[in-house]
Design an enzyme around this catalytic site. Structure first.
Site, PDB file in Angstrom:
ATOM      1  N   ASP A  49      10.544 -74.505 -31.624  1.00 47.33           N
ATOM      2  CA  ASP A  49      11.368 -73.361 -31.573  1.00 47.33           C
ATOM      3  C   ASP A  49      12.413 -73.236 -30.072  1.00 47.33           C
ATOM      4  O   ASP A  49      12.066 -72.495 -29.340  1.00 47.33           O
ATOM      5  CB  ASP A  49       9.923 -71.867 -31.984  1.00 47.33           C
ATOM      6  CG  ASP A  49      11.397 -70.840 -32.408  1.00 47.33           C
ATOM      7  OD1 ASP A  49      12.003 -70.169 -32.428  1.00 47.33           O
ATOM      8  OD2 ASP A  49      10.968 -70.792 -33.449  1.00 47.33           O
ATOM      9  N   ASP A  58      12.232 -69.264 -28.971  1.00 48.33           N
ATOM     10  CA  ASP A  58      11.304 -68.890 -28.009  1.00 48.33           C
ATOM     11  C   ASP A  58      11.031 -69.645 -26.981  1.00 48.33           C
ATOM     12  O   ASP A  58      10.595 -68.532 -25.825  1.00 48.33           O
ATOM     13  CB  ASP A  58       9.542 -69.737 -28.766  1.00 48.33           C
ATOM     14  CG  ASP A  58       9.092 -67.645 -30.237  1.00 48.33           C
ATOM     15  OD1 ASP A  58       9.738 -67.504 -30.338  1.00 48.33           O
ATOM     16  OD2 ASP A  58       8.715 -69.549 -30.874  1.00 48.33           O
TER      17      ASP A  58
HETATM   18  C1  PRP Z   1      16.500 -70.963 -36.011  1.00 50.28           C
HETATM   19  C2  PRP Z   1      17.558 -71.865 -35.110  1.00 50.28           C
HETATM   20  C3  PRP Z   1      18.859 -71.782 -36.875  1.00 50.28           C
HETATM   21  C4  PRP Z   1      17.191 -71.744 -36.911  1.00 50.28           C
HETATM   22  C5  PRP Z   1      17.656 -72.958 -37.620  1.00 50.28           C
HETATM   23  O1  PRP Z   1      15.827 -69.584 -35.698  1.00 50.28           O
HETATM   24  O2  PRP Z   1      18.251 -70.756 -34.115  1.00 50.28           O
HETATM   25  O3  PRP Z   1      19.044 -70.837 -36.082  1.00 50.28           O
HETATM   26  O4  PRP Z   1      16.552 -71.350 -36.877  1.00 50.28           O
HETATM   27  O5  PRP Z   1      16.889 -73.671 -38.522  1.00 50.28           O
HETATM   28  P1  PRP Z   1      17.582 -73.510 -40.511  1.00 50.28           P
HETATM   29  O6  PRP Z   1      18.320 -74.792 -40.285  1.00 50.28           O
HETATM   30  O7  PRP Z   1      15.971 -73.862 -41.543  1.00 50.28           O
HETATM   31  O8  PRP Z   1      18.343 -72.803 -41.073  1.00 50.28           O
HETATM   32  P2  PRP Z   1      14.792 -68.555 -35.837  1.00 50.28           P
HETATM   33  O9  PRP Z   1      14.695 -68.644 -37.210  1.00 50.28           O
HETATM   34  O10 PRP Z   1      13.435 -69.237 -35.616  1.00 50.28           O
HETATM   35  O11 PRP Z   1      15.366 -67.762 -35.640  1.00 50.28           O
HETATM   36  P3  PRP Z   1      15.648 -66.638 -33.797  1.00 50.28           P
HETATM   37  O12 PRP Z   1      17.008 -67.628 -32.818  1.00 50.28           O
HETATM   38  O13 PRP Z   1      15.696 -65.528 -33.930  1.00 50.28           O
HETATM   39  O14 PRP Z   1      14.091 -67.431 -32.815  1.00 50.28           O
HETATM   40  N1  URA Z   2      14.412 -74.038 -35.465  1.00 48.53           N
HETATM   41  C1  URA Z   2      14.443 -73.755 -33.860  1.00 48.53           C
HETATM   42  O1  URA Z   2      14.021 -73.392 -33.463  1.00 48.53           O
HETATM   43  N2  URA Z   2      13.763 -75.228 -34.365  1.00 48.53           N
HETATM   44  C2  URA Z   2      13.483 -76.200 -35.046  1.00 48.53           C
HETATM   45  O2  URA Z   2      13.040 -77.722 -34.600  1.00 48.53           O
HETATM   46  C3  URA Z   2      14.152 -75.975 -36.455  1.00 48.53           C
HETATM   47  C4  URA Z   2      13.876 -74.226 -36.500  1.00 48.53           C
END
Ligand code: PRP
Ligand code: URA
Length: 208
Positions: free
Chosen positions: A199, A202
């Site tokens: 992630d 995170d």
């Molecule tokens: C993650 C990443 C993208 C998204 C990608 O963000 O930074 O924005 O997931 O996934 P997708 O292509 O399936 O939409 P997240 O939703 O975890 O939010 P965050 O950046 O606030 O942790």
């Molecule tokens: N968002 C992330 O941060 N990591 C992944 O692998 C997919 C979605």
């Protein structure tokens, strides 16, 4: 369009460090900044130039400077913010818009909670920043928002993309060029990129 995979050795080395689960938060954050700078270098390769005349300490010379439309950088919160400083290192005069999206953990659908874009975004070349292109839902939604504000020249800049997300983004926005440092194998059952780096939000902010 096939995505532009920027396979410079420095980038590949840094992406390997990012993938490693032993890499700590500070090193991870610094590395995302460095990778963003290297991607910015490649994604701005086609910026138009114009000739100007200047005086060097030796003589008059015709040289080149950037011409045409100005840039806007639009990171997708949270993880896209990790790429912003690295991009601004090379294009410090760019305006910055912010789009807040998170992916619903069950449906994997993007949920928008914030959008603030430069008023003149329609006249700018826009670089959308997000390290991860997984299902593509977040990037597709962000770019749809940006187009609603009139922007027509948009590129997506990410670190790692899954084939599913690359395909979905291209189908939804075929006019948008995609720049990545790596194309991975697939998504797992939770929508995470495999092998990926986990992630991104995170790991940048140390929230898990
Ligand atoms: C993650 C990443 C993208 C998204 C990608 O963000 O930074 O924005 O997931 O996934 P997708 O292509 O399936 O939409 P997240 O939703 O975890 O939010 P965050 O950046 O606030 O942790
Ligand atoms: N968002 C992330 O941060 N990591 C992944 O692998 C997919 C979605």
């Amino acid at each position: 369009m096939t995505p532009m995979i920027v396979d410079h050795p420095l980038l590949q080395h840094k992406i390997s460090l990012l993938r490693n689960k032993q890499t700590g938060t500070k090193e991870f954050r610094d590395m995302v900044t460095e990778v963003a700078t290297l991607l910015c270098y490649e994604a701005t390769r086609d910026l138009p130039l114009e000739e100007v005349e200047i005086e060097t300490p030796i003589t008059m010379a015709r040289t080149k400077v950037l011409a045409g439309r100005k840039l806007a950088l639009v990171p997708i919160l949270r993880a896209g913010m990790g790429m912003l400083d690295g991009m601004l290192n090379l294009v410090p005069a760019a305006k910055v818009g912010i789009i807040g999206l998170y992916r619903d953990e069950t449906t994997l659908q993007p949920v928008e909670y914030f959008c603030k874009l430069p008023v003149d975004i329609a006249e700018r070349d826009v670089l959308v920043l997000d390290p991860m292109l997984a299902t593509g839902g977040s990037a597709i939604d962000a770019i749809t928002q940006i187009k609603k504000h009139g922007a027509r020249h948009i590129k997506f800049i990410g670190l790692i993309g899954a084939p599913e997300g690359i395909k979905a983004l291209h189908e939804a926005h075929p006019d948008v060029d995609i720049y990545l440092a790596a194309k991975d194998e697939c998504l797992d059952e939770n929508g995470y990129i495999v092998p990926g780096l986990g992630d991104a939000g995170d790991r940048i902010y140390g929230t898990k």
